[in-house]
Design a protein around this motif. Structure first.
Motif, PDB file in Angstrom:
ATOM      1  N   ASP A   1       0.839  -1.199   0.000  1.00  0.00           N
ATOM      2  CA  ASP A   1       0.000   0.000   0.000  1.00  0.00           C
ATOM      3  C   ASP A   1       0.873   1.248   0.000  1.00  0.00           C
ATOM      4  O   ASP A   1       2.024   1.216   0.427  1.00  0.00           O
ATOM      5  CB  ASP A   1      -0.915   0.030   1.233  1.00  0.00           C
ATOM      6  CG  ASP A   1      -1.943  -1.080   1.219  1.00  0.00           C
ATOM      7  OD1 ASP A   1      -2.528  -1.330   0.142  1.00  0.00           O
ATOM      8  OD2 ASP A   1      -2.167  -1.694   2.267  1.00  0.00           O
ATOM      9  N   THR A   2       0.301   2.352  -0.470  1.00  0.00           N
ATOM     10  CA  THR A   2       1.018   3.629  -0.508  1.00  0.00           C
ATOM     11  C   THR A   2       0.299   4.632   0.375  1.00  0.00           C
ATOM     12  O   THR A   2      -0.918   4.778   0.296  1.00  0.00           O
ATOM     13  CB  THR A   2       1.083   4.160  -1.956  1.00  0.00           C
ATOM     14  OG1 THR A   2       1.777   3.199  -2.765  1.00  0.00           O
ATOM     15  CG2 THR A   2       1.814   5.485  -2.016  1.00  0.00           C
ATOM     16  N   TYR A   3       1.067   5.309   1.215  1.00  0.00           N
ATOM     17  CA  TYR A   3       0.541   6.315   2.134  1.00  0.00           C
ATOM     18  C   TYR A   3       1.195   7.646   1.832  1.00  0.00           C
ATOM     19  O   TYR A   3       2.378   7.698   1.496  1.00  0.00           O
ATOM     20  CB  TYR A   3       0.837   5.916   3.586  1.00  0.00           C
ATOM     21  CG  TYR A   3       0.214   4.596   3.964  1.00  0.00           C
ATOM     22  CD1 TYR A   3      -1.032   4.557   4.566  1.00  0.00           C
ATOM     23  CD2 TYR A   3       0.863   3.392   3.697  1.00  0.00           C
ATOM     24  CE1 TYR A   3      -1.623   3.345   4.905  1.00  0.00           C
ATOM     25  CE2 TYR A   3       0.282   2.182   4.031  1.00  0.00           C
ATOM     26  CZ  TYR A   3      -0.959   2.166   4.635  1.00  0.00           C
ATOM     27  OH  TYR A   3      -1.546   0.967   4.961  1.00  0.00           O
ATOM     28  N   ARG A   4       0.412   8.716   1.986  1.00  0.00           N
ATOM     29  CA  ARG A   4       0.940  10.055   1.703  1.00  0.00           C
ATOM     30  C   ARG A   4       0.572  11.012   2.821  1.00  0.00           C
ATOM     31  O   ARG A   4      -0.523  10.958   3.370  1.00  0.00           O
ATOM     32  CB  ARG A   4       0.368  10.586   0.393  1.00  0.00           C
ATOM     33  CG  ARG A   4       0.816   9.797  -0.808  1.00  0.00           C
ATOM     34  CD  ARG A   4       0.242  10.358  -2.071  1.00  0.00           C
ATOM     35  NE  ARG A   4       0.765   9.615  -3.213  1.00  0.00           N
ATOM     36  CZ  ARG A   4       0.607   9.980  -4.446  1.00  0.00           C
ATOM     37  NH1 ARG A   4      -0.068  11.066  -4.745  1.00  0.00           N
ATOM     38  NH2 ARG A   4       1.108   9.262  -5.424  1.00  0.00           N
ATOM     39  N   ALA A   5       1.494  11.905   3.104  1.00  0.00           N
ATOM     40  CA  ALA A   5       1.231  13.029   4.008  1.00  0.00           C
ATOM     41  C   ALA A   5       1.639  14.287   3.262  1.00  0.00           C
ATOM     42  O   ALA A   5       2.732  14.351   2.676  1.00  0.00           O
ATOM     43  CB  ALA A   5       2.014  12.894   5.305  1.00  0.00           C
ATOM     44  N   VAL A   6       0.766  15.284   3.265  1.00  0.00           N
ATOM     45  CA  VAL A   6       0.981  16.516   2.513  1.00  0.00           C
ATOM     46  C   VAL A   6       1.078  17.666   3.508  1.00  0.00           C
ATOM     47  O   VAL A   6       0.244  17.797   4.406  1.00  0.00           O
ATOM     48  CB  VAL A   6      -0.186  16.749   1.524  1.00  0.00           C
ATOM     49  CG1 VAL A   6       0.008  18.052   0.770  1.00  0.00           C
ATOM     50  CG2 VAL A   6      -0.314  15.577   0.560  1.00  0.00           C
ATOM     51  N   TYR A   7       2.108  18.493   3.343  1.00  0.00           N
ATOM     52  CA  TYR A   7       2.317  19.598   4.285  1.00  0.00           C
ATOM     53  C   TYR A   7       2.943  20.786   3.575  1.00  0.00           C
ATOM     54  O   TYR A   7       3.433  20.680   2.457  1.00  0.00           O
ATOM     55  CB  TYR A   7       3.182  19.146   5.461  1.00  0.00           C
ATOM     56  CG  TYR A   7       4.574  18.688   5.076  1.00  0.00           C
ATOM     57  CD1 TYR A   7       5.660  19.557   5.147  1.00  0.00           C
ATOM     58  CD2 TYR A   7       4.810  17.382   4.655  1.00  0.00           C
ATOM     59  CE1 TYR A   7       6.927  19.145   4.801  1.00  0.00           C
ATOM     60  CE2 TYR A   7       6.081  16.959   4.305  1.00  0.00           C
ATOM     61  CZ  TYR A   7       7.138  17.845   4.389  1.00  0.00           C
ATOM     62  OH  TYR A   7       8.401  17.432   4.046  1.00  0.00           O
ATOM     63  N   THR A   8       2.897  21.926   4.259  1.00  0.00           N
ATOM     64  CA  THR A   8       3.550  23.121   3.720  1.00  0.00           C
ATOM     65  C   THR A   8       4.507  23.686   4.754  1.00  0.00           C
ATOM     66  O   THR A   8       4.225  23.662   5.958  1.00  0.00           O
ATOM     67  CB  THR A   8       2.534  24.196   3.281  1.00  0.00           C
ATOM     68  OG1 THR A   8       3.250  25.285   2.683  1.00  0.00           O
ATOM     69  CG2 THR A   8       1.693  24.711   4.430  1.00  0.00           C
ATOM     70  N   VAL A   9       5.637  24.173   4.283  1.00  0.00           N
ATOM     71  CA  VAL A   9       6.620  24.816   5.150  1.00  0.00           C
ATOM     72  C   VAL A   9       6.789  26.279   4.768  1.00  0.00           C
ATOM     73  O   VAL A   9       7.573  26.986   5.391  1.00  0.00           O
ATOM     74  CB  VAL A   9       7.994  24.096   5.088  1.00  0.00           C
ATOM     75  CG1 VAL A   9       7.898  22.701   5.648  1.00  0.00           C
ATOM     76  CG2 VAL A   9       8.532  24.060   3.679  1.00  0.00           C
ATOM     77  N   ASN A  10       6.054  26.737   3.759  1.00  0.00           N
ATOM     78  CA  ASN A  10       6.209  28.110   3.264  1.00  0.00           C
ATOM     79  C   ASN A  10       5.590  29.158   4.179  1.00  0.00           C
ATOM     80  O   ASN A  10       5.825  30.334   3.990  1.00  0.00           O
ATOM     81  CB  ASN A  10       5.613  28.249   1.867  1.00  0.00           C
ATOM     82  CG  ASN A  10       6.600  27.837   0.799  1.00  0.00           C
ATOM     83  OD1 ASN A  10       7.666  27.301   1.095  1.00  0.00           O
ATOM     84  ND2 ASN A  10       6.258  28.086  -0.440  1.00  0.00           N
ATOM     85  N   LEU A  11       4.780  28.749   5.131  1.00  0.00           N
ATOM     86  CA  LEU A  11       4.169  29.713   6.041  1.00  0.00           C
ATOM     87  C   LEU A  11       5.117  29.952   7.201  1.00  0.00           C
ATOM     88  O   LEU A  11       5.882  29.069   7.597  1.00  0.00           O
ATOM     89  CB  LEU A  11       2.802  29.194   6.491  1.00  0.00           C
ATOM     90  CG  LEU A  11       1.842  28.910   5.329  1.00  0.00           C
ATOM     91  CD1 LEU A  11       0.539  28.332   5.831  1.00  0.00           C
ATOM     92  CD2 LEU A  11       1.585  30.159   4.513  1.00  0.00           C
ATOM     93  N   SER A  12       5.077  31.144   7.755  1.00  0.00           N
ATOM     94  CA  SER A  12       6.133  31.557   8.679  1.00  0.00           C
ATOM     95  C   SER A  12       6.040  30.977  10.084  1.00  0.00           C
ATOM     96  O   SER A  12       7.055  30.822  10.746  1.00  0.00           O
ATOM     97  CB  SER A  12       6.177  33.083   8.755  1.00  0.00           C
ATOM     98  OG  SER A  12       4.927  33.583   9.197  1.00  0.00           O
TER      99      SER A  12
END
Length: 113
Positions: A62-73
């Motif tokens: 199976d494939t698992y994904r986590a999506v995040y952003t680091v562009n916010l301060s």
């Protein structure tokens, strides 16, 4: 070190992943907190450059994904975590992309406060 902010159901979703996957995603987020990037983290297509990153982990077929952003301060915002259901193609489902966009807007508003 930046805080981690879990948006929507992302924390509960990650808690439902196998332990090995949780460990790798946790390590990737820790690296993001330190301003670094995990070797499995890559820009998510459709968000321009590296504004939104995803960590992809394969486990037991199976494939698992986590999506995040680091562009916010102010924090690392975890926008979405899910198990990829489609067995064909690598493209993220439209409903997942819409949810990520919606949660990114919410994170931007929260970060601006």
């Amino acid at each position: 070190m930046k805080d981690i902010v879990w948006v929507g159901s992302s924390l509960d979703d990650v808690k439902g992943f196998p332990a090995q996957v949780r460990h790798e995603i946790g390590f990737a987020l820790y690296r993001a907190q330190l301003g670094s990037k995990h070797s499995n983290a890559k820009p998510l297509r459709g968000f321009g450059g590296g504004a939104v990153l995803e960590v992809v982990e394969d486990f037991d077929g199976d494939t698992y994904r986590a999506v995040y952003t680091v562009n916010l301060s102010n924090a690392v915002y975890v926008l979405h975590a899910f198990q990829k259901k489609s067995k064909q193609g690598r493209e993220t489902a439209r409903r997942d992309m819409a949810l990520i966009r919606s949660r990114l807007r919410w994170a931007e508003e929260l970060d601006a406060q």
